[in-house]
Design a protein around this motif. Structure first.
Motif, short mmCIF file in Angstrom:
data_model
loop_
_atom_site.label_atom_id
_atom_site.label_comp_id
_atom_site.label_asym_id
_atom_site.label_seq_id
_atom_site.Cartn_x
_atom_site.Cartn_y
_atom_site.Cartn_z
N LYS A 344 0.83 -1.20 0.00
CA LYS A 344 0.00 0.00 0.00
C LYS A 344 0.87 1.25 0.00
O LYS A 344 0.91 2.01 0.96
CB LYS A 344 -0.96 -0.04 1.18
CG LYS A 344 -1.94 -1.21 1.11
CD LYS A 344 -2.97 -1.17 2.20
CE LYS A 344 -3.96 -2.32 2.07
NZ LYS A 344 -5.01 -2.32 3.11
N SER A 345 1.57 1.44 -1.11
CA SER A 345 2.42 2.61 -1.24
C SER A 345 1.81 3.65 -2.17
O SER A 345 2.46 4.62 -2.54
CB SER A 345 3.79 2.20 -1.79
OG SER A 345 3.65 1.60 -3.07
N GLY A 346 0.56 3.48 -2.54
CA GLY A 346 -0.10 4.41 -3.45
C GLY A 346 -0.02 3.93 -4.89
O GLY A 346 0.78 3.08 -5.26
N SER A 347 -0.86 4.50 -5.72
CA SER A 347 -0.96 4.08 -7.12
C SER A 347 0.33 4.37 -7.88
O SER A 347 1.07 5.31 -7.56
CB SER A 347 -2.13 4.80 -7.79
OG SER A 347 -3.35 4.45 -7.17
N ILE A 348 0.58 3.56 -8.93
CA ILE A 348 1.75 3.71 -9.78
C ILE A 348 1.31 4.41 -11.06
O ILE A 348 0.58 3.84 -11.87
CB ILE A 348 2.39 2.35 -10.12
CG1 ILE A 348 2.73 1.59 -8.84
CG2 ILE A 348 3.62 2.54 -10.99
CD1 ILE A 348 3.75 2.27 -7.95
N TYR A 349 1.77 5.64 -11.26
CA TYR A 349 1.30 6.45 -12.37
C TYR A 349 2.27 6.53 -13.55
O TYR A 349 1.89 7.00 -14.63
CB TYR A 349 0.99 7.87 -11.89
CG TYR A 349 -0.21 7.92 -10.97
CD1 TYR A 349 -1.43 7.39 -11.36
CD2 TYR A 349 -0.12 8.51 -9.71
CE1 TYR A 349 -2.53 7.43 -10.52
CE2 TYR A 349 -1.21 8.56 -8.87
CZ TYR A 349 -2.42 8.03 -9.28
OH TYR A 349 -3.50 8.07 -8.45
N ALA A 350 3.52 6.11 -13.37
CA ALA A 350 4.48 6.19 -14.47
C ALA A 350 5.47 5.04 -14.37
O ALA A 350 5.92 4.70 -13.28
CB ALA A 350 5.21 7.52 -14.44
N ILE A 351 5.80 4.44 -15.53
CA ILE A 351 6.73 3.31 -15.60
C ILE A 351 7.61 3.49 -16.83
O ILE A 351 7.14 3.94 -17.89
CB ILE A 351 5.99 1.96 -15.71
CG1 ILE A 351 5.33 1.60 -14.38
CG2 ILE A 351 6.92 0.84 -16.12
CD1 ILE A 351 4.61 0.25 -14.41
N SER A 352 8.87 3.12 -16.70
CA SER A 352 9.75 3.01 -17.85
C SER A 352 10.48 1.68 -17.79
O SER A 352 11.05 1.32 -16.76
CB SER A 352 10.78 4.15 -17.88
OG SER A 352 11.61 4.03 -19.02
N PHE A 353 10.39 0.92 -18.88
CA PHE A 353 11.00 -0.39 -18.99
C PHE A 353 12.10 -0.29 -20.04
O PHE A 353 11.84 0.10 -21.18
CB PHE A 353 9.93 -1.40 -19.41
CG PHE A 353 10.30 -2.85 -19.20
CD1 PHE A 353 11.52 -3.24 -18.67
CD2 PHE A 353 9.39 -3.84 -19.54
CE1 PHE A 353 11.84 -4.57 -18.49
CE2 PHE A 353 9.68 -5.19 -19.36
CZ PHE A 353 10.92 -5.55 -18.83
N GLU A 354 13.31 -0.64 -19.68
CA GLU A 354 14.42 -0.50 -20.61
C GLU A 354 14.21 -1.34 -21.85
O GLU A 354 13.91 -2.53 -21.78
CB GLU A 354 15.74 -0.90 -19.95
CG GLU A 354 16.95 -0.69 -20.85
CD GLU A 354 18.26 -1.03 -20.15
OE1 GLU A 354 19.30 -0.63 -20.68
OE2 GLU A 354 18.21 -1.68 -19.10
N GLY A 355 14.41 -0.74 -23.03
CA GLY A 355 14.28 -1.45 -24.29
C GLY A 355 15.64 -1.81 -24.83
O GLY A 355 16.68 -1.46 -24.29
N HIS A 356 15.62 -2.55 -25.95
CA HIS A 356 16.84 -2.96 -26.61
C HIS A 356 16.87 -2.37 -28.01
O HIS A 356 15.85 -2.02 -28.58
CB HIS A 356 16.93 -4.48 -26.69
CG HIS A 356 16.94 -5.15 -25.36
ND1 HIS A 356 18.02 -5.12 -24.53
CD2 HIS A 356 15.97 -5.86 -24.72
CE1 HIS A 356 17.75 -5.80 -23.42
NE2 HIS A 356 16.51 -6.26 -23.52
#
Length: 373
Positions: A344-356
């Protein structure tokens, strides 16, 4: 023509179109000051100079932290603090180990990811920063805010070099082609605008209307060598729209979600797109004349607010309510690999996943995508 040859994102609960009335928690609950930013000598970072090798994804959200993750092990080797309140947006330059974040505290921050250092902050918006992206080669920063403006910044000096006015609501999303001096923006006024930001020709080139609620996200393909420039937009009206940026036409409307579409990830090479919605589902689409929905997956994690795909490895991350982050694999069927976070750390509004690099794409990659047809 757009001058692309010049030098050189039912049950609506959209995270962004409702933010204008809830810019809360911008001060630290304990003391009202910015949270402490760990330095390399602190225990959290220690003297480890190989941190970069230990993460390949980053999440941000309601707890105000920028969390670094190893999606393979599910470990969180470090977190960075500094924003006061929700972090709404992130753009990462993985090759240079730098990231831009935008938050409810009305600031943009530039980070060194290897050392956990805050390099610069950018101030000037009068509302929360909902979107931020950078041109890392030409060192420019582009931001959109609940104050209704788009700002262009010098990444080195932090000077605001241009402010664009015209949207009648919060600016929620954008894409840019800075060498051509073009910016595409979406807002809570339901409108998408294409801007020419050249010094002598600044102004709105075209407006795109059709969405029936806030525009939540945008992805654009500017490469005219592969056809006319185009963009995919998503909205709180539960639809996605494909736009011809030259003519302003909308040749394709994709429907099927039962809630606001809060995030998209697009692979223009394969013409596939993922969409994450407040209805708790992720959908995979084919961006051709039929606009076929290829897969639907239910996360069982409440509303989904963010998504980022590594199309080369055919994996994606999605962020949801209560700090849930899930890693999934795209194949003949949907296969969940692991939870990166459940708390319960609050909603996740942004993500970046490393690409190749796309040169890594091989026959196996092509076969896997063809299997999704």
């Amino acid at each position: 023509m757009l001058g692309l040859t010049r030098a050189a994102n039912a049950k609506w609960s959209c995270k962004r179109c409702t933010l204008a009335n809830r810019e809360s928690n911008v001060d630290c609950a304990a003391c009202g000051h910015p949270r402490h930013l760990p330095q390399p000598e602190d225990e959290e970072w220690g003297s480890d100079t190989t941190l970069r090798k230990r993460f390949n994804s980053i999440t941000c959200g309601e707890d105000g932290l920028v969390r670094l993750w190893d999606s393979n092990s599910g470990k969180n080797p470090a977190s960075m603090s500094g924003h006061r309140g929700t972090v709404w947006a992130i753009d990462v330059h993985w090759a240079e180990h730098q990231a831009l974040t935008g938050g409810a505290d009305r600031t943009i921050r530039l980070w060194n990811l290897e050392r956990g250092r805050l390099l610069r902050d950018f101030t000037g918006h009068q509302g929360a920063v909902l979107e931020v992206t950078g041109d890392w080669e030409l060192r420019r920063v582009f931001s959109g805010s609940t104050d209704g403006t788009v700002k262009i910044w010098n990444m080195e000096s932090t000077e605001c070099i241009q402010t664009l006015y015209g949207h009648g609501g919060s600016v929620t999303s954008m894409a840019h082609a800075w060498p051509a001096r073009l910016i595409l923006t979406g807002a809570s006024d339901y409108i998408i605008r294409l801007w020419d930001v050249g010094e002598a020709t600044a102004g709105v080139l075209r407006e795109f209307s059709g969405h029936l609620a806030s525009v939540t996200c945008i992805s654009a393909r500017w490469d005219t060598e592969r056809g006319l420039p185009e963009a995919l937009s998503a909205s709180a009206d539960s639809s996605l729209r494909l736009w011809d940026l030259e003519s302003g036409d909308c040749p394709l409307v994709l429907e099927g979600h039962e809630g606001s579409i809060n995030a998209i990830s697009v692979d223009w090479d394969s013409r596939r797109a993922l969409s994450a919605s407040s209805d708790g589902t992720v959908k995979l689409w084919r961006l051709d004349c039929q606009g076929e929905r290829l897969r639907t997956w239910k996360a069982n994690a409440g509303s989904l607010f963010s998504i980022s795909a590594n199309w080369d490895s055919l994996r994606f991350l999605c962020g949801a309510e209560e700090g849930v982050v899930q890693l999934w694999e795209i194949g003949g069927s949907w296969s969940q690999l692991r939870y990166l976070r459940r708390g319960k750390s609050g909603s996740i509004y942004a993500i970046s996943f490393e690409g190749h690099d796309h040169s890594l794409r091989n026959q196996q990659w092509l076969v896997a995508l063809q299997g999704l047809s």
